[in-house]
Design a protein around this motif. Structure first.
Motif, short mmCIF file in Angstrom:
data_model
loop_
_atom_site.label_atom_id
_atom_site.label_comp_id
_atom_site.label_asym_id
_atom_site.label_seq_id
_atom_site.Cartn_x
_atom_site.Cartn_y
_atom_site.Cartn_z
N LEU A 127 0.84 -1.21 0.00
CA LEU A 127 0.00 0.00 0.00
C LEU A 127 0.87 1.26 0.00
O LEU A 127 0.53 2.26 -0.64
CB LEU A 127 -0.94 -0.01 1.20
N GLU A 128 1.99 1.19 0.70
CA GLU A 128 2.93 2.33 0.73
C GLU A 128 3.49 2.57 -0.68
O GLU A 128 3.56 3.71 -1.15
CB GLU A 128 4.07 2.01 1.70
N ASN A 129 3.85 1.48 -1.36
CA ASN A 129 4.36 1.60 -2.74
C ASN A 129 3.30 2.19 -3.66
O ASN A 129 3.61 3.02 -4.53
CB ASN A 129 4.80 0.23 -3.26
N ILE A 130 2.07 1.75 -3.49
CA ILE A 130 0.97 2.25 -4.33
C ILE A 130 0.77 3.74 -4.07
O ILE A 130 0.65 4.54 -5.01
CB ILE A 130 -0.32 1.45 -4.07
N LYS A 131 0.75 4.13 -2.81
CA LYS A 131 0.57 5.55 -2.47
C LYS A 131 1.69 6.40 -3.08
O LYS A 131 1.44 7.45 -3.69
CB LYS A 131 0.51 5.75 -0.96
N ASN A 132 2.91 5.91 -2.94
CA ASN A 132 4.06 6.65 -3.48
C ASN A 132 4.08 6.65 -5.01
O ASN A 132 4.72 7.50 -5.62
CB ASN A 132 5.37 6.05 -2.95
N GLY A 133 3.37 5.69 -5.62
CA GLY A 133 3.33 5.60 -7.07
C GLY A 133 2.19 6.38 -7.70
O GLY A 133 2.02 6.34 -8.92
N LEU A 134 1.42 7.08 -6.88
CA LEU A 134 0.29 7.86 -7.39
C LEU A 134 0.67 9.33 -7.55
O LEU A 134 1.32 9.92 -6.67
CB LEU A 134 -0.91 7.77 -6.45
N ASN A 135 0.25 9.92 -8.64
CA ASN A 135 0.37 11.37 -8.81
C ASN A 135 -0.56 12.07 -7.85
O ASN A 135 -1.50 11.47 -7.30
CB ASN A 135 0.04 11.76 -10.26
N LYS A 136 -0.33 13.37 -7.67
CA LYS A 136 -1.20 14.17 -6.80
C LYS A 136 -2.65 14.05 -7.28
O LYS A 136 -2.93 14.10 -8.48
CB LYS A 136 -0.75 15.63 -6.84
N ASP A 137 -3.56 13.83 -6.34
CA ASP A 137 -4.99 13.64 -6.63
C ASP A 137 -5.29 12.34 -7.37
O ASP A 137 -6.38 12.17 -7.94
CB ASP A 137 -5.57 14.82 -7.43
N GLY A 138 -4.32 11.41 -7.39
CA GLY A 138 -4.56 10.11 -8.03
C GLY A 138 -5.48 9.23 -7.19
O GLY A 138 -5.64 9.42 -5.98
N PHE A 139 -6.09 8.24 -7.86
CA PHE A 139 -7.04 7.33 -7.21
C PHE A 139 -6.45 5.93 -7.05
O PHE A 139 -5.78 5.43 -7.95
CB PHE A 139 -8.32 7.19 -8.05
N PHE A 140 -6.77 5.31 -5.92
CA PHE A 140 -6.49 3.89 -5.72
C PHE A 140 -7.82 3.15 -5.69
O PHE A 140 -8.71 3.48 -4.91
CB PHE A 140 -5.72 3.67 -4.40
N VAL A 141 -7.96 2.16 -6.58
CA VAL A 141 -9.18 1.34 -6.64
C VAL A 141 -8.82 -0.06 -6.16
O VAL A 141 -7.97 -0.74 -6.74
CB VAL A 141 -9.74 1.28 -8.08
N PHE A 142 -9.47 -0.48 -5.09
CA PHE A 142 -9.19 -1.77 -4.44
C PHE A 142 -10.44 -2.64 -4.53
O PHE A 142 -11.51 -2.26 -4.05
CB PHE A 142 -8.82 -1.51 -2.97
#
Length: 241
Positions: A127-142
């Motif tokens: 989850l940390e890698n995913i957060k760090n891999g998102l641009n500003k205002d990016g979305f995570f869909v789980f």
């Protein structure tokens, strides 16, 4: 077989793809249409599909006009997916526990592809890698199974024959994991694998996400994006930023 590495062994076999060959593409495509529409993603969006398997979600997302990168640990899946590559669709072998080399506008983790590890720290690292891999205002869909419904409706044993292979399947919930034991005879020998995913209900997943600094914006209970109901919903779908 070391339980910790079950996914490396099982996902890289042809038998895994045989057992699940009849997965519903219409359902997957409906979900992708619904979620991209709900998020109002512009066609300039670069989506990471992680893990992507043989790329069925990635290929469809790309057909909707998005730039898509698919990553998966299973080399045979990536090799199969690469035949679909084009200028805006790429596939790479990638371990979710490793940081990304690029950032993305959205990261999709689909079809219960999380919670494989004994130690919560490894799931949190992903989850940390995913957060760090998102641009500003990016979305995570789980997108995960609904653990509470699985527990209430557990089918402890079944037999399924696909392409002349008879798979004997036993399920149990034990030590915080939902386990699926799969045994079969094929190509002159007996095989046995165990799939394991962590028993992650909404409360535990919320805690995981908050630990790394994600904020949940919406929770859905199925691919039609209906409201999540703990005892009856088919899926636990979380949108986080």
């Amino acid at each position: 077989m070391k339980t910790k590495d079950w996914f490396t062994d099982w996902f890289n076999t042809s038998y895994y793809h045989t057992l699940y060959k009849e997965r519903n593409d219409d359902e997957a495509q409906l979900f992708m249409k619904n979620i991209t529409s709900f998020l109002n993603l512009p066609k300039t969006t670069h989506i990471l599909d992680l893990p992507c398997g043989k790329g069925r979600h990635s290929v469809f997302l790309n057909s909707l006009g998005y730039t898509v990168t698919g990553g998966d640990l299973a080399e045979n899946s990536i090799n199969a997916a690469k035949e679909f590559e084009n200028d805006t669709l790429k596939f790479n072998v990638h371990d979710m526990r490793k940081p990304f080399h690029h950032t993305y506008d959205a990261v999709f983790n689909l079809f219960t592809s999380f919670g494989y590890f004994e130690d919560d720290k490894e799931d949190i690292l992903i989850l940390e890698n995913i957060k760090n891999g998102l641009n500003k205002d990016g979305f995570f869909v789980f997108d995960f199974l609904n653990a509470e419904k699985v527990k209430l409706n557990l089918v402890s044993a079944e037999t399924k024959t696909v392409d002349n292979i008879t798979f004997h399947i036993k399920r149990e919930i034990k030590d915080g994991f939902i386990l699926k034991h799969i045994s079969f005879f094929a190509d002159g020998e007996n095989h046995a694998y165990t799939e394991q995913v962590k028993y992650l209900d909404l409360a535990k997943m919320t805690a995981f996400l908050e630990t790394v600094g994600f904020t949940i914006t919406t929770v859905f209970g199925n691919y039609n994006l209906d409201k999540f109901e703990a005892k009856t919903s088919d899926r636990l779908i979380i949108i986080a930023k």
